[in-house]
Design an enzyme around this catalytic site. Structure first.
Site, short mmCIF file in Angstrom:
data_model
loop_
_atom_site.label_atom_id
_atom_site.label_comp_id
_atom_site.label_asym_id
_atom_site.label_seq_id
_atom_site.Cartn_x
_atom_site.Cartn_y
_atom_site.Cartn_z
N GLU A 74 -108.57 56.92 62.52
CA GLU A 74 -109.45 58.03 62.14
C GLU A 74 -108.88 58.84 60.97
O GLU A 74 -109.62 59.30 60.11
CB GLU A 74 -109.64 58.95 63.35
CG GLU A 74 -110.66 60.05 63.13
CD GLU A 74 -110.92 60.84 64.40
OE1 GLU A 74 -111.23 62.03 64.30
OE2 GLU A 74 -110.81 60.26 65.50
N ASP A 75 -107.54 58.99 60.92
CA ASP A 75 -106.95 59.93 59.96
C ASP A 75 -106.10 59.28 58.87
O ASP A 75 -105.56 59.99 58.01
CB ASP A 75 -106.05 60.93 60.73
CG ASP A 75 -106.86 61.81 61.67
OD1 ASP A 75 -108.08 61.93 61.46
OD2 ASP A 75 -106.27 62.35 62.61
#
Length: 621
Positions: free
Chosen positions: A87-88
């Site tokens: 996600e990051d």
């Protein structure tokens, strides 16, 4: 803080995870766990949390919860380290798959928020739906998400107030009840209280103060009570831990609102926990009943104060034997009698070493409801509300007359019970017997109720049934039946409530529908002066629909008058009476009678017949 200090902290905290897992996993899995940490450390190396700390401390904390507090297996701890990598950072699910296999890739994908140009419902709801869909196939991914949410809540003070409210609201509505249903009592309790703390900080702080004050004030006599229990059990050769457990602020707040009590008048702000060892060859139930028998020889037992969760566990698997005993200082005390295994299971829930029957049934039910919701195309808050109502509320166990258990959410009614047993039973439910007492189909149920449903083929769901059910299964069946009915051409003015054959007029609404009014209705007269072009002629004819009406009857009191009035409506005209209220003053009787008719012509017939009864002076409606 210097980076070298952070490096030391990172190594120490990661080392604690490795130490927790080392005795439980193979050397190969241990290497994979360490490799997952190194990948996460590298991927998040340039990122910081809101507190200014290195971001990697968050994945380490999530992995610590997974390893130490939840005792999860290797792949789940690996997924905990990697849960934010996709996600990051620039890593992909395929990267995770190549390095750690399909299982870890699946777990990480479930907890990774999907970025889309357009969301089906909203970003939050789409993420919830993604996780819920995963539950149908593998419940483990939710455990990683709960560990993630638990650490986020523990560090929520670093967030802006609006962000705190968003995350706390999600936690209270979705994650805490989910943890409860999975049997993770400690996770559920902590999530509830952290959510309450950030949503309502003043109430939370006040309850913390009150609980601590009560704890200090009661400490001496409660310790005496515990000592008496310990000594009583010891004299009988029973080894057990005995201690006082105070309820947490959110639990106290909920009970205060439920019972309408202030803190000082709230019963059972704490309970006494008795945790026993189970000797070889003795069942837990036998041991619990033996302790119960010994204690009720020493202390007076409150009548009706027993709840047996050993034979009838909650749907989340919780087991214990609850009893209320009178302490020597004159107050009833709630006492929980549990085995060491029961206490462990209440902490580890669905991942404890026990039968998976409850979880398997829950998942099967989950799959069926999610498929049904998807089929009917529910979206937005409706989707989440139906899931939450069906699965996350505390449950009650009720029974058929043959003793078959039927588990329902709290506040469920006879109708919920009927639809849960058999949709056909629900569609024609007329009345019930609760514990052999006559009851309405809208009556609320309580734990242990024995419910017998009586049907009538002429009975069908009514719109107000929707307000009397809480389960998705019942709501869905009622809505489906109502949707299958022919659409009515008109809706009636709620002020004048016209019925067929009366002189009526229609007004076309902005959505194209027509609202009917009596021609002398004040609302119609006002609308005629403002929206005269919207008036339409309507022929309001009778059909099978029955409309509620009330009449006022004034008569001279005499023997048999009441029976004559009832006989006229029910036997002569074949109409059911909804209510009959009567009073007599100085030989003058006033009656208010409510019943249902098909049309104004039928109502006029009723009035004509009643007017002809001896002694009746006036009939008004």
């Amino acid at each position: 803080m210097e980076q070298q200090d952070y490096n030391r902290i990172i190594d120490e905290r990661a080392g604690a995870v490795f130490a927790a897992m080392e005795g439980r996993v193979s050397p190969g899995d241990m290497e994979r766990i360490k490799a997952a940490f190194e990948l996460a450390r590298s991927a998040h190396s340039s990122q910081r949390r809101k507190t200014g700390e290195p971001y990697i401390l968050h994945p380490i904390a999530v992995a610590t919860i997974a390893a130490q507090e939840l005792s999860l297996e290797a792949n789940l701890v690996i997924a905990a380290f990697l849960h934010d990598v996709v996600e990051d950072t620039d890593y992909t699910i395929d990267d995770i798959r190549q390095r750690f296999g399909d299982d870890v890739a699946f777990l990480v994908s479930v907890v990774t928020k999907q970025k889309k140009e357009k969301y089906e419902m909203s970003r939050q709801l789409d993420n919830f739906k993604q996780m819920l869909n995963a539950v149908q196939y593998d419940i483990r991914a939710i455990l990683v998400k709960l560990a993630d949410r638990l650490h986020n809540m523990r560090t929520l003070s670093s967030m802006r107030p609006d962000k705190q409210m968003k995350i706390a609201g999600e936690t209270d509505y979705f994650y805490a009840p989910l943890a409860n249903r999975l049997g993770l009592y400690h996770v559920k309790t902590e999530l509830e209280n952290l959510s309450f703390r950030f949503r309502c900080p003043r109430e939370y702080d006040e309850l913390v103060r009150l609980i601590e004050g009560d704890r200090r004030a009661q400490a001496e006599r409660l310790e005496v009570f515990c000592s008496e229990i310990r000594q009583t059990l010891k004299d009988s050769g029973i080894k057990a831990r005995v201690y006082i457990e105070y309820r947490h602020p959110y639990s106290v707040w909920r009970k205060m609102h439920k019972f309408g009590d202030d803190f000082n008048h709230l019963k059972y702000r704490h309970f006494t926990e008795i945790v026993f060892d189970t000797p070889q060859g003795v069942s837990e139930k036998d041991m619990a009943l033996r302790i119960y028998s010994i204690l009720t020889d020493r202390f007076k037992e409150k009548p009706g104060g027993i709840t047996n969760y050993i034979d009838s566990p909650k749907e989340n698997g919780y087991q214990s034997f609850h009893v209320k005993l009178l302490a020597d200082f004159g107050r009833w005390q709630e006492v929980h009698i549990s085995s060491e295994r029961m206490v462990r299971d209440s902490q580890l829930g669905c991942i404890a070493d026990r039968s998976d029957d409850n979880i398997r049934r829950w998942i099967e039910k989950f799959r069926a409801i999610l498929r049904d919701i998807a089929y009917h195309g529910l979206d937005g808050s409706t989707f989440l509300e139906n899931v939450a109502t069906t699965f996350y509320n505390d449950d009650i166990m009720t029974f058929t007359p043959h003793g078959n258990p039927v588990v329902l959410p709290q506040k469920a009614t006879v109708l919920d019970f009927a639809f849960e047993v058999d949709p056909e039973l629900g569609l024609h439910a007329k009345y019930a017997r609760l514990n052999n007492f006559l009851a309405s189909v809208k009556a609320k149920l309580h734990r242990g109720d024995v419910v017998e449903i009586f049907t009538d083929d002429g009975v069908h769901p009514q719109p107000d049934w929707l307000d009397a059910v809480v389960t998705y299964k019942a709501k869905n069946a009622i809505e489906a039946y109502l949707a299958s009915l022919p659409k009515k051409e008109y809706c009636r003015c709620p002020e004048c409530n016209p019925i067929p054959c009366e002189e009526v007029i229609g007004f076309r609404e902005a959505d194209g529908s027509i609202t009917l009014h009596k021609r002398d209705c004040p609302v119609a007269i006002r609308l005629a002066t403002q929206q005269g072009d919207d008036i339409v002629s309507v022929d309001f004819v009778a059909d099978e629909t029955l409309y509620p009406v009330k009449i006022d009857v004034t008569a001279v009191d005499r023997y048999h008058l009441f029976i004559d009035l009832v006989d006229c409506i029910t036997n002569e005209l074949n109409l059911n009476i909804d209510s009959f209220n009567t009073s007599a003053v100085d030989s003058i009787v006033s009656c208010k009678i409510a019943f249902r008719v098909h049309s104004d012509a039928e109502l006029q017939t009723v009035v004509h017949h009643i007017s002809a009864i001896a002694g009746v002076d006036t009939v008004a409606f």
